[in-house]
Design a protein around this motif. Structure first.
Motif, PDB file in Angstrom:
ATOM      1  N   ILE A  15       6.160   3.953  -0.034  1.00 35.08           N
ATOM      2  CA  ILE A  15       4.892   3.236  -0.374  1.00 35.08           C
ATOM      3  C   ILE A  15       4.184   4.017  -1.389  1.00 35.08           C
ATOM      4  O   ILE A  15       3.440   3.543  -2.391  1.00 35.08           O
ATOM      5  N   GLU A  27       5.594   3.886  -4.711  1.00 35.52           N
ATOM      6  CA  GLU A  27       5.619   2.738  -5.599  1.00 35.52           C
ATOM      7  C   GLU A  27       4.043   2.410  -5.938  1.00 35.52           C
ATOM      8  O   GLU A  27       3.972   1.783  -7.160  1.00 35.52           O
ATOM      9  N   GLU A  64       2.240  15.483  -1.184  1.00 34.60           N
ATOM     10  CA  GLU A  64       3.250  15.033  -0.074  1.00 34.60           C
ATOM     11  C   GLU A  64       3.474  16.553   0.529  1.00 34.60           C
ATOM     12  O   GLU A  64       3.562  17.571  -0.051  1.00 34.60           O
ATOM     13  N   PHE A 123      -1.526  17.773   3.892  1.00 34.92           N
ATOM     14  CA  PHE A 123      -3.080  17.328   3.609  1.00 34.92           C
ATOM     15  C   PHE A 123      -4.073  17.997   4.702  1.00 34.92           C
ATOM     16  O   PHE A 123      -3.433  18.157   5.827  1.00 34.92           O
ATOM     17  N   GLY A 144       3.405   6.667   6.467  1.00 31.94           N
ATOM     18  CA  GLY A 144       4.485   5.976   7.334  1.00 31.94           C
ATOM     19  C   GLY A 144       3.994   4.786   7.943  1.00 31.94           C
ATOM     20  O   GLY A 144       2.390   4.472   8.011  1.00 31.94           O
ATOM     21  N   VAL A 149      15.854   0.601  -1.304  1.00 34.06           N
ATOM     22  CA  VAL A 149      15.557   0.260  -2.859  1.00 34.06           C
ATOM     23  C   VAL A 149      13.885   0.559  -2.714  1.00 34.06           C
ATOM     24  O   VAL A 149      13.130   0.235  -1.928  1.00 34.06           O
TER      25      VAL A 149
HETATM   26  P1  NAI Z   1       7.638   7.217   4.395  1.00 30.81           P
HETATM   27  O1  NAI Z   1       7.976   7.688   5.740  1.00 30.81           O
HETATM   28  O2  NAI Z   1       8.552   6.547   3.513  1.00 30.81           O
HETATM   29  O3  NAI Z   1       6.734   8.170   3.456  1.00 30.81           O
HETATM   30  C1  NAI Z   1       5.527   8.964   4.216  1.00 30.81           C
HETATM   31  C2  NAI Z   1       5.437  10.426   3.315  1.00 30.81           C
HETATM   32  O4  NAI Z   1       4.267  10.903   3.949  1.00 30.81           O
HETATM   33  C3  NAI Z   1       6.671  11.296   3.967  1.00 30.81           C
HETATM   34  O5  NAI Z   1       7.142  11.731   2.767  1.00 30.81           O
HETATM   35  C4  NAI Z   1       5.979  12.319   4.759  1.00 30.81           C
HETATM   36  O6  NAI Z   1       6.347  13.765   4.427  1.00 30.81           O
HETATM   37  C5  NAI Z   1       4.466  12.206   3.834  1.00 30.81           C
HETATM   38  N1  NAI Z   1       3.626  12.785   4.941  1.00 30.81           N
HETATM   39  C6  NAI Z   1       3.157  12.616   6.322  1.00 30.81           C
HETATM   40  N2  NAI Z   1       2.312  13.316   6.783  1.00 30.81           N
HETATM   41  C7  NAI Z   1       1.733  14.079   5.736  1.00 30.81           C
HETATM   42  C8  NAI Z   1       0.493  14.864   5.509  1.00 30.81           C
HETATM   43  N3  NAI Z   1       0.027  15.344   6.509  1.00 30.81           N
HETATM   44  N4  NAI Z   1       0.365  15.492   4.360  1.00 30.81           N
HETATM   45  C9  NAI Z   1       1.179  15.052   3.241  1.00 30.81           C
HETATM   46  N5  NAI Z   1       2.023  14.404   3.395  1.00 30.81           N
HETATM   47  C10 NAI Z   1       2.333  13.597   4.600  1.00 30.81           C
HETATM   48  O7  NAI Z   1       6.325   6.114   4.756  1.00 30.81           O
HETATM   49  P2  NAI Z   1       5.497   5.012   3.790  1.00 30.81           P
HETATM   50  O8  NAI Z   1       5.781   5.277   2.504  1.00 30.81           O
HETATM   51  O9  NAI Z   1       4.133   4.842   4.236  1.00 30.81           O
HETATM   52  O10 NAI Z   1       6.563   3.614   4.036  1.00 30.81           O
HETATM   53  C11 NAI Z   1       6.144   3.082   5.617  1.00 30.81           C
HETATM   54  C12 NAI Z   1       7.709   2.264   5.752  1.00 30.81           C
HETATM   55  O11 NAI Z   1       7.723   1.329   4.744  1.00 30.81           O
HETATM   56  C13 NAI Z   1       8.717   3.108   5.368  1.00 30.81           C
HETATM   57  O12 NAI Z   1       9.704   3.103   6.548  1.00 30.81           O
HETATM   58  C14 NAI Z   1       9.509   2.480   4.174  1.00 30.81           C
HETATM   59  O13 NAI Z   1      10.875   2.249   4.318  1.00 30.81           O
HETATM   60  C15 NAI Z   1       8.878   1.009   4.262  1.00 30.81           C
HETATM   61  N6  NAI Z   1       8.846   0.613   2.775  1.00 30.81           N
HETATM   62  C16 NAI Z   1       9.734  -0.086   2.214  1.00 30.81           C
HETATM   63  C17 NAI Z   1       9.748  -0.337   0.944  1.00 30.81           C
HETATM   64  C18 NAI Z   1      11.162  -0.646   0.191  1.00 30.81           C
HETATM   65  O14 NAI Z   1      12.021  -1.073   0.829  1.00 30.81           O
HETATM   66  N7  NAI Z   1      10.834  -0.948  -1.086  1.00 30.81           N
HETATM   67  C19 NAI Z   1       8.362  -0.499   0.325  1.00 30.81           C
HETATM   68  C20 NAI Z   1       7.433  -0.085   1.297  1.00 30.81           C
HETATM   69  C21 NAI Z   1       7.529   0.430   2.491  1.00 30.81           C
END
Ligand code: NAI
Length: 459
Positions: free
Chosen positions: A181, A184, A200, A234, A264, A342
């Motif tokens: 997310i 993107e 990150e 963070f 997440g 993707v």
């Molecule tokens: P994610 O798990 O992909 O990424 C979250 C990121 O936040 C990780 O890299 C993590 O290390 C970081 N993070 C966590 N705590 C932190 C902190 N305290 N300080 C700094 N960084 C920190 O989760 P995201 O991007 O929120 O997506 C959620 C779900 O939605 C995922 O499972 C994803 O696969 C799905 N999704 C899929 C899409 C696609 O297939 N194109 C598009 C959007 C979401």
């Protein structure tokens, strides 16, 4: 209780997992109740995959206008009209929503509006109505998580839910989380003219993907002036008159108009009666066996509440599987391993199977990799996109990982997925004739090279 409230299947949640299950179950002649508190289509259709990809497409159009000179076309980008962008995005969602509603009604599925609660292994309460199902499917999906002490106010500190409906392009933004997310939205906003900083905690963006894909994405983002602070957990956020100041470990505080929290998604299982009905819940998720059975006979779980990849297409596959299972068709289980991933940023990342690191952990030195640069691919040159195809194989064995980077490579993942799921050897793929000029050819070229007979790659 009226007979009308007895069903073969009662499904709690009408997102990708729930509605796919309903459509397939109805197709197989089962009577189905589909309970939804909001709109059928769920996160994916209304606040996830579809609207974000519409924004990303608008971003691609903006980039095309901005970069048109390199193709000899004189266009200028005069600005982003968010009302127009949102109207386009909402139009896409509305058309799909209408189509889906029509399909659901057409199949004779009973849609029950309201918040449902599991009251026993065979009953779901919705308001004062009790639905009884021979089988119950839990498909309640996920929500955007935040961090302890970090409050989402919906204005300056937002999640993807609010980021999708912004009526303006923020001048500056901090994106907390360099996962799917985060990357993107960083991509969209940067194309729209926002100065973006990604924060990150892990040492690299898209840490779940192959390290080489991360590297290329980071390089491309740097070129696009998207700043990424990696290895920077963070700490806290301060509110100012004009926005927020974000504090992270090991770097200067960053000031911005908005902070997007993308750390997440959590499973939506609390307060829904699951545990009271005997369903095991572990850290919010509903563990299942490979046939998606929960700890209670007759109760299944699908989609984001089941530990593993949180992807809409996994939800669809789960839903279809459970419908067929209930109908006694004995379908093959859905394996997370074969599910493509993707990320639709600019450039896109697409992958299936193991990363090089995972492959080496599993097979030690018996792992071979090959990287084919899109620089050698005609269509990529035409599109002026850079990127690569990386193959991971077990020595003298099949391809066990495919990793693509570049514009529109998400569209190539279908072939990679067949290669992976059919456990193809490079020699099986190498003779396939790919249309010319396509980006698909790059997959063919990579397999030719891996089979020891590169055509447009150096031996
Ligand atoms: P994610 O798990 O992909 O990424 C979250 C990121 O936040 C990780 O890299 C993590 O290390 C970081 N993070 C966590 N705590 C932190 C902190 N305290 N300080 C700094 N960084 C920190 O989760 P995201 O991007 O929120 O997506 C959620 C779900 O939605 C995922 O499972 C994803 O696969 C799905 N999704 C899929 C899409 C696609 O297939 N194109 C598009 C959007 C979401």
């Amino acid at each position: 209780m009226a007979d009308a409230d007895h069903f073969d299947v009662v499904i709690l949640g009408a997102g990708s997992g729930g509605y796919a299950c309903a459509l397939r179950a109805a197709q197989l002649g089962l009577s189905v109740a589909l309970v939804e508190k909001d709109k059928v289509g769920g996160t994916c259709l209304h606040v996830g995959c579809i609207p974000t990809k519409a924004l990303l497409h608008a971003a691609e159009v903006a980039d095309a206008a901005r970069e048109s000179e390199q193709f000899g076309v004189k266009a200028t980008l005069d600005g982003i009209d968010m009302a127009g962008v949102n109207a386009y995005k909402d139009g896409v969602v509305q058309r799909l929503f209408k189509g889906l509603t029509g399909l659901i009604n057409g199949r004779g599925i009973t849609v029950v509006e309201g918040s449902g609660r599991l009251t026993s292994p065979t009953t779901v309460a919705v308001g004062d109505r009790t639905l009884t199902g021979k089988h119950v499917v839990l498909a309640t999906g996920s929500y955007a998580r935040t961090l302890p002490g970090l409050e989402i106010d919906g204005e300056r500190v937002i999640t993807s839910d609010q980021a999708l409906t912004l009526d303006r392009v923020p001048a500056t933004a901090v994106v907390l989380g360099g996962g799917v997310i985060g990357c993107e939205f960083a991509s969209v906003w940067s194309s729209f003219g926002t100065q973006v900083t990604i924060v990150e905690a892990l040492p690299r963006l898209m840490a779940a993907e192959d390290a080489d894909s991360s590297k290329q994405l980071e390089r491309a983002f740097r070129k696009r002036k998207i700043k990424a602070l990696t290895g920077a957990p963070f700490q806290k956020v301060e509110h100012t008159e004009r926005g927020v100041v974000v504090h992270v470990e090991g770097a200067e505080p960053v000031e911005a108009e908005v902070l997007l929290v993308a750390v997440g998604r959590g499973p939506r299982t609390e307060g829904l009666g699951f545990e009271e009905a005997g369903v095991t819940v572990d850290r919010g998720f509903v563990p299942t066996d490979e046939r998606l059975r929960t700890s209670v006979p007759g109760v299944f779980a699908v989609g984001d509440i089941v530990p593993g990849l949180q992807l809409a297409h996994r939800g669809f596959a789960h839903g279809i599987f459970v419908a067929e299972e209930i109908a006694g068709l004995n379908p093959a289980p859905v394996r997370d391993a074969g599910i493509p991933r993707v990320t639709y940023s600019n450039p896109e990342l697409a992958s299936v199977g193991l990363t090089e690191e995972q492959a080496r952990a599993a097979h030690g030195d018996a792992v071979e990799t090959l990287t084919y640069d899109l620089g050698g691919n005609g269509k990529s040159q035409i599109l002026k996109t850079s990127g690569s195809v990386k193959l991971v194989r077990r020595q003298d064995g099949p391809v066990i990982g495919v990793h693509l980077v570049g514009a529109r490579v998400g569209e190539l993942i279908g072939e990679a997925q067949l290669i992976f799921n059919w456990e193809a050897f490079p020699d099986d793929v190498a003779p396939l004739v790919h249309a010319h000029p396509t980006q698909n050819e790059a997959l063919g070229e990579a397999h030719l090279a891996l089979a020891g007979k590169p055509l447009h790659a150096h031996s």
